[in-house]
Design a protein around this motif. Structure first.
Motif, PDB file in Angstrom:
ATOM      1  N   TYR A 193      16.493  10.526  -5.081  1.00 30.56           N
ATOM      2  CA  TYR A 193      15.634  11.713  -5.074  1.00 30.56           C
ATOM      3  C   TYR A 193      14.523  11.495  -6.093  1.00 30.56           C
ATOM      4  O   TYR A 193      14.779  11.470  -7.293  1.00 30.56           O
ATOM      5  CB  TYR A 193      16.441  12.959  -5.452  1.00 30.56           C
ATOM      6  CG  TYR A 193      17.566  13.266  -4.504  1.00 30.56           C
ATOM      7  CD1 TYR A 193      17.379  14.136  -3.430  1.00 30.56           C
ATOM      8  CD2 TYR A 193      18.820  12.695  -4.670  1.00 30.56           C
ATOM      9  CE1 TYR A 193      18.411  14.429  -2.557  1.00 30.56           C
ATOM     10  CE2 TYR A 193      19.863  12.985  -3.800  1.00 30.56           C
ATOM     11  CZ  TYR A 193      19.650  13.852  -2.746  1.00 30.56           C
ATOM     12  OH  TYR A 193      20.690  14.127  -1.879  1.00 30.56           O
ATOM     13  N   ASN A 194      13.304  11.329  -5.598  1.00 27.65           N
ATOM     14  CA  ASN A 194      12.136  11.108  -6.469  1.00 27.65           C
ATOM     15  C   ASN A 194      12.345   9.961  -7.452  1.00 27.65           C
ATOM     16  O   ASN A 194      11.994  10.058  -8.625  1.00 27.65           O
ATOM     17  CB  ASN A 194      11.741  12.389  -7.208  1.00 27.65           C
ATOM     18  CG  ASN A 194      10.733  13.186  -6.423  1.00 27.65           C
ATOM     19  OD1 ASN A 194      10.373  12.841  -5.309  1.00 27.65           O
ATOM     20  ND2 ASN A 194      10.268  14.277  -7.000  1.00 27.65           N
ATOM     21  N   GLU A 195      12.919   8.899  -6.950  1.00 24.07           N
ATOM     22  CA  GLU A 195      13.090   7.681  -7.740  1.00 24.07           C
ATOM     23  C   GLU A 195      12.412   6.542  -6.979  1.00 24.07           C
ATOM     24  O   GLU A 195      13.035   5.925  -6.117  1.00 24.07           O
ATOM     25  CB  GLU A 195      14.564   7.379  -7.958  1.00 24.07           C
ATOM     26  CG  GLU A 195      15.287   8.444  -8.758  1.00 24.07           C
ATOM     27  CD  GLU A 195      16.755   8.127  -8.922  1.00 24.07           C
ATOM     28  OE1 GLU A 195      17.065   7.122  -9.599  1.00 24.07           O
ATOM     29  OE2 GLU A 195      17.583   8.866  -8.367  1.00 24.07           O
ATOM     30  N   PRO A 196      11.135   6.290  -7.260  1.00 21.87           N
ATOM     31  CA  PRO A 196      10.410   5.262  -6.514  1.00 21.87           C
ATOM     32  C   PRO A 196      11.127   3.912  -6.573  1.00 21.87           C
ATOM     33  O   PRO A 196      11.567   3.480  -7.625  1.00 21.87           O
ATOM     34  CB  PRO A 196       9.059   5.186  -7.227  1.00 21.87           C
ATOM     35  CG  PRO A 196       8.923   6.477  -7.947  1.00 21.87           C
ATOM     36  CD  PRO A 196      10.318   6.901  -8.304  1.00 21.87           C
ATOM     37  N   ARG A 197      11.239   3.289  -5.421  1.00 24.38           N
ATOM     38  CA  ARG A 197      11.905   1.996  -5.341  1.00 24.38           C
ATOM     39  C   ARG A 197      11.099   1.106  -4.402  1.00 24.38           C
ATOM     40  O   ARG A 197      10.862   1.470  -3.261  1.00 24.38           O
ATOM     41  CB  ARG A 197      13.317   2.204  -4.798  1.00 24.38           C
ATOM     42  CG  ARG A 197      14.216   1.007  -4.770  1.00 24.38           C
ATOM     43  CD  ARG A 197      14.745   0.558  -6.125  1.00 24.38           C
ATOM     44  NE  ARG A 197      15.310   1.559  -6.983  1.00 24.38           N
ATOM     45  CZ  ARG A 197      16.587   1.878  -7.072  1.00 24.38           C
ATOM     46  NH1 ARG A 197      17.472   1.296  -6.313  1.00 24.38           N
ATOM     47  NH2 ARG A 197      16.994   2.788  -7.933  1.00 24.38           N
ATOM     48  N   GLN A 198      10.686  -0.029  -4.908  1.00 27.68           N
ATOM     49  CA  GLN A 198       9.996  -1.019  -4.088  1.00 27.68           C
ATOM     50  C   GLN A 198      11.049  -1.983  -3.588  1.00 27.68           C
ATOM     51  O   GLN A 198      11.615  -2.736  -4.366  1.00 27.68           O
ATOM     52  CB  GLN A 198       8.924  -1.752  -4.898  1.00 27.68           C
ATOM     53  CG  GLN A 198       8.125  -2.750  -4.116  1.00 27.68           C
ATOM     54  CD  GLN A 198       7.238  -2.103  -3.062  1.00 27.68           C
ATOM     55  OE1 GLN A 198       6.595  -1.101  -3.322  1.00 27.68           O
ATOM     56  NE2 GLN A 198       7.218  -2.677  -1.874  1.00 27.68           N
ATOM     57  N   ARG A 199      11.334  -1.942  -2.303  1.00 25.87           N
ATOM     58  CA  ARG A 199      12.424  -2.765  -1.767  1.00 25.87           C
ATOM     59  C   ARG A 199      11.939  -3.996  -1.023  1.00 25.87           C
ATOM     60  O   ARG A 199      12.577  -5.022  -1.050  1.00 25.87           O
ATOM     61  CB  ARG A 199      13.301  -1.925  -0.851  1.00 25.87           C
ATOM     62  CG  ARG A 199      14.027  -0.817  -1.592  1.00 25.87           C
ATOM     63  CD  ARG A 199      15.154  -0.268  -0.761  1.00 25.87           C
ATOM     64  NE  ARG A 199      15.766   0.898  -1.371  1.00 25.87           N
ATOM     65  CZ  ARG A 199      16.825   0.869  -2.171  1.00 25.87           C
ATOM     66  NH1 ARG A 199      17.383  -0.267  -2.482  1.00 25.87           N
ATOM     67  NH2 ARG A 199      17.312   1.984  -2.667  1.00 25.87           N
ATOM     68  N   GLY A 200      10.856  -3.888  -0.309  1.00 26.42           N
ATOM     69  CA  GLY A 200      10.408  -4.996   0.534  1.00 26.42           C
ATOM     70  C   GLY A 200       8.981  -5.406   0.233  1.00 26.42           C
ATOM     71  O   GLY A 200       8.466  -5.163  -0.862  1.00 26.42           O
ATOM     72  N   ASN A 201       8.351  -6.022   1.223  1.00 21.30           N
ATOM     73  CA  ASN A 201       6.993  -6.533   1.075  1.00 21.30           C
ATOM     74  C   ASN A 201       5.918  -5.466   1.220  1.00 21.30           C
ATOM     75  O   ASN A 201       4.842  -5.591   0.673  1.00 21.30           O
ATOM     76  CB  ASN A 201       6.727  -7.614   2.130  1.00 21.30           C
ATOM     77  CG  ASN A 201       7.622  -8.806   1.952  1.00 21.30           C
ATOM     78  OD1 ASN A 201       8.142  -9.053   0.876  1.00 21.30           O
ATOM     79  ND2 ASN A 201       7.817  -9.554   3.017  1.00 21.30           N
ATOM     80  N   GLU A 202       6.192  -4.442   2.018  1.00 23.47           N
ATOM     81  CA  GLU A 202       5.218  -3.385   2.280  1.00 23.47           C
ATOM     82  C   GLU A 202       5.121  -2.472   1.054  1.00 23.47           C
ATOM     83  O   GLU A 202       6.126  -2.121   0.442  1.00 23.47           O
ATOM     84  CB  GLU A 202       5.667  -2.569   3.496  1.00 23.47           C
ATOM     85  CG  GLU A 202       4.682  -1.559   3.979  1.00 23.47           C
ATOM     86  CD  GLU A 202       3.572  -2.147   4.837  1.00 23.47           C
ATOM     87  OE1 GLU A 202       2.581  -1.440   5.025  1.00 23.47           O
ATOM     88  OE2 GLU A 202       3.706  -3.295   5.308  1.00 23.47           O
ATOM     89  N   ILE A 203       3.918  -2.100   0.697  1.00 21.28           N
ATOM     90  CA  ILE A 203       3.708  -1.234  -0.468  1.00 21.28           C
ATOM     91  C   ILE A 203       4.278   0.147  -0.198  1.00 21.28           C
ATOM     92  O   ILE A 203       3.977   0.764   0.823  1.00 21.28           O
ATOM     93  CB  ILE A 203       2.219  -1.152  -0.827  1.00 21.28           C
ATOM     94  CG1 ILE A 203       1.737  -2.521  -1.307  1.00 21.28           C
ATOM     95  CG2 ILE A 203       1.961  -0.080  -1.879  1.00 21.28           C
ATOM     96  CD1 ILE A 203       0.249  -2.624  -1.509  1.00 21.28           C
ATOM     97  N   ASN A 204       5.101   0.626  -1.097  1.00 22.67           N
ATOM     98  CA  ASN A 204       5.681   1.966  -1.005  1.00 22.67           C
ATOM     99  C   ASN A 204       4.759   2.931  -1.750  1.00 22.67           C
ATOM    100  O   ASN A 204       4.788   2.989  -2.973  1.00 22.67           O
ATOM    101  CB  ASN A 204       7.092   1.979  -1.606  1.00 22.67           C
ATOM    102  CG  ASN A 204       7.682   3.371  -1.676  1.00 22.67           C
ATOM    103  OD1 ASN A 204       7.108   4.338  -1.180  1.00 22.67           O
ATOM    104  ND2 ASN A 204       8.837   3.481  -2.301  1.00 22.67           N
ATOM    105  N   ASN A 205       3.975   3.687  -1.000  1.00 22.18           N
ATOM    106  CA  ASN A 205       3.080   4.666  -1.621  1.00 22.18           C
ATOM    107  C   ASN A 205       3.525   6.103  -1.351  1.00 22.18           C
ATOM    108  O   ASN A 205       2.747   7.036  -1.476  1.00 22.18           O
ATOM    109  CB  ASN A 205       1.634   4.459  -1.153  1.00 22.18           C
ATOM    110  CG  ASN A 205       1.444   4.820   0.305  1.00 22.18           C
ATOM    111  OD1 ASN A 205       2.394   4.948   1.069  1.00 22.18           O
ATOM    112  ND2 ASN A 205       0.191   4.981   0.703  1.00 22.18           N
ATOM    113  N   ASN A 206       4.787   6.285  -0.982  1.00 12.47           N
ATOM    114  CA  ASN A 206       5.284   7.609  -0.629  1.00 12.47           C
ATOM    115  C   ASN A 206       5.141   8.614  -1.764  1.00 12.47           C
ATOM    116  O   ASN A 206       4.784   9.770  -1.531  1.00 12.47           O
ATOM    117  CB  ASN A 206       6.744   7.543  -0.193  1.00 12.47           C
ATOM    118  CG  ASN A 206       6.947   6.821   1.125  1.00 12.47           C
ATOM    119  OD1 ASN A 206       8.044   6.828   1.648  1.00 12.47           O
ATOM    120  ND2 ASN A 206       5.925   6.185   1.679  1.00 12.47           N
ATOM    121  N   HIS A 207       5.389   8.191  -2.978  1.00 14.62           N
ATOM    122  CA  HIS A 207       5.298   9.104  -4.124  1.00 14.62           C
ATOM    123  C   HIS A 207       3.844   9.418  -4.458  1.00 14.62           C
ATOM    124  O   HIS A 207       3.545  10.509  -4.941  1.00 14.62           O
ATOM    125  CB  HIS A 207       6.048   8.526  -5.325  1.00 14.62           C
ATOM    126  CG  HIS A 207       7.513   8.408  -5.067  1.00 14.62           C
ATOM    127  ND1 HIS A 207       8.410   9.398  -5.361  1.00 14.62           N
ATOM    128  CD2 HIS A 207       8.245   7.413  -4.493  1.00 14.62           C
ATOM    129  CE1 HIS A 207       9.622   9.036  -4.994  1.00 14.62           C
ATOM    130  NE2 HIS A 207       9.543   7.836  -4.461  1.00 14.62           N
TER     131      HIS A 207
END
Length: 192
Positions: free
Chosen positions: A128-142
């Motif tokens: 919950y609201n803990e940004p996590r970069q898991r793969g190659n694609e940029i996670n910009n959800n937050h």
């Protein structure tokens, strides 16, 4: 093209933030949405798009086949969702990872392939609201919803390909005049 624009997408939302916009701490985010998340997941599991539409705000639901959100992503209104199962309109949802081929399918096919491709009611990890970069694609959800709540439902990979066959579903909520609304759904998988 999408990855090239990612740098701007990561910077622009931060520059445009109102002074009062700030991310809810994980514990408070969990308390705010923990009763709502199972209802959304149940609607997705049962393909109950009428029920899913009740969780969506006035501005609709943005969906992305991968974790990065941008202006080219499809936004579905409540009526779009309610007719998802019967709607035969073929939309462009983005590009397939690896080939770059267009994802041109119906709403129902999209949800089958890019949203409910695993039972996320039984995740290995929930953030919950803990940004996590898991793969190659940029996670910009937050960055997409800095004043929202991002819930990640993660399923670990298994076997020899565990580092590449994991998957996450992210539900993004925002608090508004009518309470919490589901504003976006993204999927995070290993990409090339």
């Amino acid at each position: 093209m999408k990855r090239l624009a990612a740098s701007l997408l990561l910077v622009l939302p931060v520059l445009a933030l109102p002074a009062c916009a700030q991310q809810t701490e994980p514990k408070a985010a969990r308390q705010a949405v923990q009763a709502l998340v199972p209802k959304v997941l149940e609607a997705l599991a049962k393909r109950d798009f009428d029920r899913l539409a009740t969780f969506v705000g006035d501005n609709g639901l943005t969906v992305s086949p991968y974790v990065m959100l941008d202006d080219s992503d499809v936004r579905l209104s409540r009526p779009d969702l309610q007719s998802c199962v019967t709607d035969r309109e073929v939309r462009l949802w983005g590009e397939r990872d690896g080939s770059g081929d267009p994802i041109e399918i119906t709403c129902s096919q999209y949800f089958d392939e890019f949203v409910w491709n695993a039972d996320y009611r039984q995740p290995d990890e929930v953030l919950y609201n803990e940004p996590r970069q898991r793969g190659n694609e940029i996670n910009n959800n937050h960055d997409y919803a800095p004043d929202g709540i991002v819930v990640e439902l993660h399923i670990r990979g298994d076997g020899d390909q565990a580092a590449m066959n994991w998957k996450s579903l992210r539900l993004i909520f925002r608090d508004g005049e009518k309470g919490l609304s589901l504003i976006a759904i993204t999927r995070d998988v290993w990409t090339i």
